[in-house]
Design a protein around this motif. Structure first.
Motif, PDB file in Angstrom:
ATOM      1  N   LYS A 123     -39.804  -9.462  16.066  1.00 33.91           N
ATOM      2  CA  LYS A 123     -40.660  -8.538  17.266  1.00 33.91           C
ATOM      3  C   LYS A 123     -41.316  -9.888  18.092  1.00 33.91           C
ATOM      4  CE  LYS A 123     -44.565  -6.577  16.916  1.00 33.91           C
ATOM      5  NZ  LYS A 123     -45.991  -5.672  16.375  1.00 33.91           N
ATOM      6  N   ASP A 124     -40.809 -11.003  17.245  1.00 33.32           N
ATOM      7  CA  ASP A 124     -41.716 -11.657  18.709  1.00 33.32           C
ATOM      8  C   ASP A 124     -40.504 -12.455  19.228  1.00 33.32           C
ATOM      9  OD1 ASP A 124     -44.367 -10.697  17.575  1.00 33.32           O
ATOM     10  OD2 ASP A 124     -44.439 -12.370  16.732  1.00 33.32           O
ATOM     11  N   ALA A 125     -39.131 -12.540  19.250  1.00 34.49           N
ATOM     12  CA  ALA A 125     -38.403 -13.492  19.174  1.00 34.49           C
ATOM     13  C   ALA A 125     -37.681 -13.009  20.943  1.00 34.49           C
ATOM     14  CB  ALA A 125     -37.890 -14.004  18.427  1.00 34.49           C
ATOM     15  N   GLY A 126     -37.872 -11.559  21.429  1.00 33.87           N
ATOM     16  CA  GLY A 126     -37.339 -11.553  22.603  1.00 33.87           C
ATOM     17  C   GLY A 126     -35.897 -11.430  22.876  1.00 33.87           C
ATOM     18  N   LEU A 127     -35.854 -10.281  21.472  1.00 37.02           N
ATOM     19  CA  LEU A 127     -33.666 -10.356  21.911  1.00 37.02           C
ATOM     20  C   LEU A 127     -33.542  -9.260  22.377  1.00 37.02           C
ATOM     21  CD1 LEU A 127     -33.723 -11.048  18.242  1.00 37.02           C
ATOM     22  CD2 LEU A 127     -33.477 -12.447  19.919  1.00 37.02           C
ATOM     23  N   PRO A 128     -32.376  -9.216  23.224  1.00 37.62           N
ATOM     24  CA  PRO A 128     -31.886  -8.428  24.192  1.00 37.62           C
ATOM     25  C   PRO A 128     -31.065  -7.475  23.118  1.00 37.62           C
ATOM     26  CG  PRO A 128     -30.285  -9.342  24.408  1.00 37.62           C
ATOM     27  CD  PRO A 128     -31.073 -10.799  23.317  1.00 37.62           C
ATOM     28  N   VAL A 129     -30.516  -6.200  24.230  1.00 36.31           N
ATOM     29  CA  VAL A 129     -30.180  -4.807  23.077  1.00 36.31           C
ATOM     30  C   VAL A 129     -28.650  -4.744  24.257  1.00 36.31           C
ATOM     31  CG1 VAL A 129     -32.463  -3.713  22.850  1.00 36.31           C
ATOM     32  CG2 VAL A 129     -31.084  -3.841  24.948  1.00 36.31           C
ATOM     33  N   GLY A 130     -27.924  -3.760  23.617  1.00 42.18           N
ATOM     34  CA  GLY A 130     -26.455  -3.500  23.184  1.00 42.18           C
ATOM     35  C   GLY A 130     -25.570  -3.695  21.721  1.00 42.18           C
ATOM     36  N   TYR A 131     -24.504  -3.465  22.772  1.00 38.51           N
ATOM     37  CA  TYR A 131     -23.396  -3.661  21.014  1.00 38.51           C
ATOM     38  C   TYR A 131     -23.005  -4.597  21.029  1.00 38.51           C
ATOM     39  CZ  TYR A 131     -20.070  -1.580  17.793  1.00 38.51           C
ATOM     40  OH  TYR A 131     -19.884  -0.736  16.389  1.00 38.51           O
ATOM     41  N   GLY A 132     -23.418  -5.218  20.145  1.00 35.84           N
ATOM     42  CA  GLY A 132     -23.100  -7.108  19.668  1.00 35.84           C
ATOM     43  C   GLY A 132     -21.656  -7.440  19.309  1.00 35.84           C
ATOM     44  N   MET A 133     -20.620  -8.130  18.718  1.00 36.72           N
ATOM     45  CA  MET A 133     -20.471  -8.818  18.741  1.00 36.72           C
ATOM     46  C   MET A 133     -20.365 -10.194  17.314  1.00 36.72           C
ATOM     47  SD  MET A 133     -16.817  -6.878  18.561  1.00 36.72           S
ATOM     48  CE  MET A 133     -17.775  -4.972  18.841  1.00 36.72           C
ATOM     49  N   GLY A 134     -20.538 -11.312  18.389  1.00 45.89           N
ATOM     50  CA  GLY A 134     -21.268 -12.150  18.109  1.00 45.89           C
ATOM     51  C   GLY A 134     -21.323 -13.306  18.855  1.00 45.89           C
ATOM     52  N   GLY A 135     -20.955 -14.578  18.686  1.00 47.33           N
ATOM     53  CA  GLY A 135     -21.988 -15.172  19.609  1.00 47.33           C
ATOM     54  C   GLY A 135     -21.606 -16.762  18.969  1.00 47.33           C
ATOM     55  N   ALA A 136     -22.264 -17.614  19.986  1.00 47.29           N
ATOM     56  CA  ALA A 136     -22.150 -19.286  19.586  1.00 47.29           C
ATOM     57  C   ALA A 136     -23.481 -20.185  19.918  1.00 47.29           C
ATOM     58  CB  ALA A 136     -21.180 -19.590  20.481  1.00 47.29           C
ATOM     59  N   THR A 137     -23.981 -20.669  19.541  1.00 47.54           N
ATOM     60  CA  THR A 137     -25.220 -21.803  19.190  1.00 47.54           C
ATOM     61  C   THR A 137     -25.221 -23.555  20.398  1.00 47.54           C
ATOM     62  OG1 THR A 137     -25.084 -22.172  17.258  1.00 47.54           O
ATOM     63  CG2 THR A 137     -26.218 -20.412  18.128  1.00 47.54           C
ATOM     64  N   GLY A 138     -25.966 -23.643  21.023  1.00 48.75           N
ATOM     65  CA  GLY A 138     -25.481 -24.856  21.683  1.00 48.75           C
ATOM     66  C   GLY A 138     -26.873 -24.888  22.440  1.00 48.75           C
ATOM     67  N   ASP A 139     -27.276 -26.029  22.951  1.00 49.52           N
ATOM     68  CA  ASP A 139     -28.655 -27.010  23.549  1.00 49.52           C
ATOM     69  C   ASP A 139     -28.108 -26.881  25.102  1.00 49.52           C
ATOM     70  OD1 ASP A 139     -30.543 -28.045  24.852  1.00 49.52           O
ATOM     71  OD2 ASP A 139     -31.134 -30.027  23.013  1.00 49.52           O
ATOM     72  N   ILE A 140     -28.093 -26.195  25.531  1.00 52.26           N
ATOM     73  CA  ILE A 140     -27.669 -26.317  27.205  1.00 52.26           C
ATOM     74  C   ILE A 140     -28.548 -26.904  27.943  1.00 52.26           C
ATOM     75  CG2 ILE A 140     -26.428 -23.895  26.421  1.00 52.26           C
ATOM     76  CD1 ILE A 140     -28.344 -22.025  28.948  1.00 52.26           C
ATOM     77  N   ASP A 141     -29.405 -27.066  27.817  1.00 54.21           N
ATOM     78  CA  ASP A 141     -30.482 -28.269  28.603  1.00 54.21           C
ATOM     79  C   ASP A 141     -30.577 -29.408  27.998  1.00 54.21           C
ATOM     80  OD1 ASP A 141     -32.083 -26.816  27.515  1.00 54.21           O
ATOM     81  OD2 ASP A 141     -32.961 -25.032  28.491  1.00 54.21           O
ATOM     82  N   ASN A 142     -30.187 -29.881  27.326  1.00 53.45           N
ATOM     83  CA  ASN A 142     -30.804 -30.902  26.372  1.00 53.45           C
ATOM     84  C   ASN A 142     -32.095 -30.624  25.989  1.00 53.45           C
ATOM     85  OD1 ASN A 142     -28.120 -31.600  26.405  1.00 53.45           O
ATOM     86  ND2 ASN A 142     -27.305 -32.495  28.360  1.00 53.45           N
ATOM     87  N   ASP A 143     -33.032 -29.446  25.790  1.00 50.74           N
ATOM     88  CA  ASP A 143     -34.093 -30.146  25.882  1.00 50.74           C
ATOM     89  C   ASP A 143     -34.908 -30.340  24.067  1.00 50.74           C
ATOM     90  OD1 ASP A 143     -34.063 -27.663  24.904  1.00 50.74           O
ATOM     91  OD2 ASP A 143     -35.213 -26.174  26.322  1.00 50.74           O
ATOM     92  N   GLY A 144     -33.911 -29.778  23.603  1.00 46.98           N
ATOM     93  CA  GLY A 144     -33.764 -31.057  22.155  1.00 46.98           C
ATOM     94  C   GLY A 144     -34.565 -29.053  20.902  1.00 46.98           C
ATOM     95  N   CYS A 145     -33.842 -27.621  21.757  1.00 51.54           N
ATOM     96  CA  CYS A 145     -33.934 -26.771  21.052  1.00 51.54           C
ATOM     97  C   CYS A 145     -31.868 -25.712  21.743  1.00 51.54           C
ATOM     98  CB  CYS A 145     -35.012 -25.891  22.036  1.00 51.54           C
ATOM     99  SG  CYS A 145     -36.760 -26.459  21.569  1.00 51.54           S
ATOM    100  N   VAL A 146     -32.399 -25.075  20.451  1.00 54.12           N
ATOM    101  CA  VAL A 146     -30.432 -24.828  20.229  1.00 54.12           C
ATOM    102  C   VAL A 146     -30.956 -23.117  21.237  1.00 54.12           C
ATOM    103  CG1 VAL A 146     -28.285 -23.630  18.440  1.00 54.12           C
ATOM    104  CG2 VAL A 146     -30.965 -25.685  17.955  1.00 54.12           C
ATOM    105  N   ASP A 147     -29.708 -23.291  22.090  1.00 50.85           N
ATOM    106  CA  ASP A 147     -29.809 -21.852  22.790  1.00 50.85           C
ATOM    107  C   ASP A 147     -28.680 -21.138  22.367  1.00 50.85           C
ATOM    108  OD1 ASP A 147     -31.863 -22.420  24.933  1.00 50.85           O
ATOM    109  OD2 ASP A 147     -29.748 -24.060  25.397  1.00 50.85           O
ATOM    110  N   ILE A 148     -28.842 -19.572  22.685  1.00 52.67           N
ATOM    111  CA  ILE A 148     -28.023 -18.462  22.025  1.00 52.67           C
ATOM    112  C   ILE A 148     -26.909 -18.069  23.270  1.00 52.67           C
ATOM    113  CG2 ILE A 148     -27.654 -16.663  20.339  1.00 52.67           C
ATOM    114  CD1 ILE A 148     -29.808 -17.600  19.314  1.00 52.67           C
TER     115      ILE A 148
END
Length: 588
Positions: free
Chosen positions: A143-168
């Motif tokens: 509820k608090d995370a702010g996730l998008p909607v759509g027909y999901g398949m999968g994903g990948a994780t990594g810190d794209i801006d080197n701020d120490g927090c994992v992006d999706i």
């Protein structure tokens, strides 16, 4: 959050304690499980499914309505990531939606609860009891995370801006999404701003610093061109409606996005050469298979030749799968490949390739000769015959018993109607059980699902699988996502009984997990163990970036890390039975 993070980090140094075995669920089928090898028999189940008791209550909805739309039987993947930086792994569950113009939930074959719709994010609130027991509990924070909607398949994780927090990065049947982690428990959709907008049908993706400039780039695997309003119709041999194979549709090229810094990307598919060869891509893994210090890409295609993209160190890639021996199997035939992984399965110091395939083909193990050329050794290893009856998706080469040798897990589920199950009244007759193959040394992989536990007798439509130490007790657990079924949390009960060492490899700023960094552990008996930090591989899923090294009875002497930029450093081996952090630039 600070209190939880401190407690969790303290828990990382606590020696692992045995996990209580969950009671076997009644009514599970075990008749088709062969006995495991005598050397691997155990008085307890290797794995226990603890999803329900831990609060991981996600159930996949595929939107099927009897129309046999192709995407409804392909997803979902599942992601393990520490999104809140508290030292334990959280779970991102990828959800489906209703398919077909004009279709509503009233048309669904398996109507979901309204609360089940949409992707879910579960926070791991792991605690350690005074007696050392790990108390797992997941809290749904969607509820608090702010996730998008759509027909999901999968994903990948990594810190794209080197701020120490994992992006999706989320792959979809439709429009993909890049979610930037706000480091405050929320995510922001930065798809357009990041330059990673992409429409179509993507399944697996991988973050990799292909040019070694310190920022994570992104490969996105595309499947086929498909529209529900113009889909082909296919049938079983008995003339009943069935799902089509990918050969009925035109495949789509994968996409390569270069990170220009700060999480802003540009599409370099054409310039890099990645778009010059393609098939229906389902699995992708990034690793240095030719030992030149630069990451390469391997793409598993469904029914067509696989690709091995060798990094030419100038921003371009060349597909050498044919001459390298990994485009087709030993018989010279392309296979219906879904999941893939790399690892040193035979302990000779180079990276081998694993691919899961369609029923009747068997899974494939390509052994590396050290120069980036491979031999299909699946038959010799015992893997091919034992997997012929299954269609494999999520998979990994992973040391599950911490003996220093890489085992194989495969989440299985059919893609064409199983007539016996259909005649028995199963409304989604694609269910198969998962498999565990234990590495018996050399190139031998023994089918050992009998010792794996009752969870391996449960029939699911297995798809995504993610791997990581969910309870921080020193062994690898498995989270699986099942099409039109519940997520499974397979807690490892035996791995931490052997010696182990856990490593987190971070960059010079002490923040980002350095995906692609390789670890070489020298042991007192002369053994060299090679592992890597990664989140990619498997099928449509993301795994723990930490490196967990099973030692068996060995004593580690020293560690050498080769960072993604090519620099190598050495350390005296840290203490066993705990996790340690190695920071780039602090070694010798």
């Amino acid at each position: 959050m600070t209190t939880r993070a401190s407690a969790a980090r303290a828990a990382l140094s606590v020696a692992a304690a045995a996990i209580c075995v969950a009671a076997c669920d009644a009514g599970r089928e075990t008749a088709d499980i062969e006995p495991g090898p005598a050397g691997h028999r155990s008085s307890i189940e290797w794995f226990s499914d603890r999803a329900a008791e831990a609060g991981l209550d996600a159930v996949h909805f595929n939107g099927m309505s009897g129309a046999f739309y192709f995407p409804e039987m392909m997803g979902p993947g599942i992601l393990l990531l520490d999104y809140d930086n508290d030292g334990d792994l959280d779970v991102y569950f990828v959800q489906g939606a209703m398919l077909g113009a004009g279709k509503t939930l009233a048309d669904a074959t398996f109507p979901p609860q309204a609360s089940a719709l949409g992707d879910r994010l579960y926070r791991n609130d792991l605690e350690t009891a005074p007696d050392g027991r790990r108390l797992l509990h997941f809290t749904d924070v969607t509820k608090d995370a702010g996730l998008p909607v759509g027909y999901g398949m999968g994903g990948a994780t990594g810190d794209i801006d080197n701020d120490g927090c994992v992006d999706i990065y989320l792959t979809r049947f439709g429009r993909n999404h890049m979610l930037r982690n706000g480091c405050d428990g929320t995510f922001t959709d930065v798809t357009e701003r990041s330059g990673t907008a992409h429409d179509g049908w993507s399944v697996s993706a991988a973050f990799v610093d292909f040019d070694r400039d310190g920022s994570l780039d992104l490969y996105v695997g595309d499947y086929v061109s498909y529209r529900t309003d113009s889909a082909s119709r296919c049938f079983t041999p008995s003339g009943k409606p069935d799902y089509c194979s990918p050969s009925a549709y035109r495949p789509r090229p994968g996409q390569l996005f270069h990170n220009q810094g700060g999480g802003r990307f540009v599409n370099v598919t054409a310039r890099s050469g990645i778009g010059s060869a393609f098939g229906p891509g389902l699995g992708v893994v990034a690793a240095d298979v030719d030992a030149d210090g630069w990451p390469d890409l391997y793409v598993a295609n469904d029914g067509q030749d696989n690709q091995l993209w060798i990094n030419r160190r100038d921003g371009t890639f060349t597909n050498t799968a044919g001459i390298a021996g990994v485009a087709v199997n030993a018989a010279g035939r392309p296979e219906g490949s879904m999941g893939t992984d790399v690892g040193d399965v035979d302990g000779d110091g180079d990276l081998d390739l694993l691919v899961t395939n369609l029923t009747g083909e068997g899974h494939t193990l390509y052994l590396n000769d050290g120069s980036g050329h491979f031999e299909d050794a699946a038959a010799r290893a015992g893997l091919r015959t034992a997997s012929l009856a299954f269609t494999g998706f999520g998979t990994a080469l992973v040391d599950l018993d911490n003996d220093g040798r890489l085992d194989v897990f495969a989440a299985n589920g059919a893609v064409r109607i199983l007539d016996d199950a259909a005649r028995a009244g199963d409304r989604f007759p694609l269910r198969q059980r998962a498999q565990l193959f234990v590495n018996a040394g050399g190139v031998r992989l023994d089918e050992s699902s009998a010792v794996a536990g009752s969870a391996f007798a449960t029939r699911d439509v297995g798809r995504g699988a993610a791997f990581g130490d969910v309870d921080n007790d020193g062994d690898v657990d498995i989270v699986t996502a099942n099409n039109s079924g519940p997520a499974r949390l397979l807690i490892n009960n035996v791995g931490n009984r052997a010696s182990w060492m856990g490593l987190r490899l971070v960059g010079v700023n002490g923040r980002r997990d350095m995906l692609g960094a390789e670890v070489f552990v020298t042991c007192s008996d002369g053994t060299l163990i090679r592992r890597r930090s990664r989140t990619d591989g498997s099928y449509a899923s993301a795994s723990d970036p930490r490196v967990l090294i099973g030692l068996g009875t060995r004593r580690p002497i020293s560690i050498r890390v080769r960072w993604p930029n090519g620099r190598a450093e050495s350390w005296t081996a840290p203490a066993t039975g705990r996790y340690s952090t190695l920071v780039e630039g602090t070694g010798q």
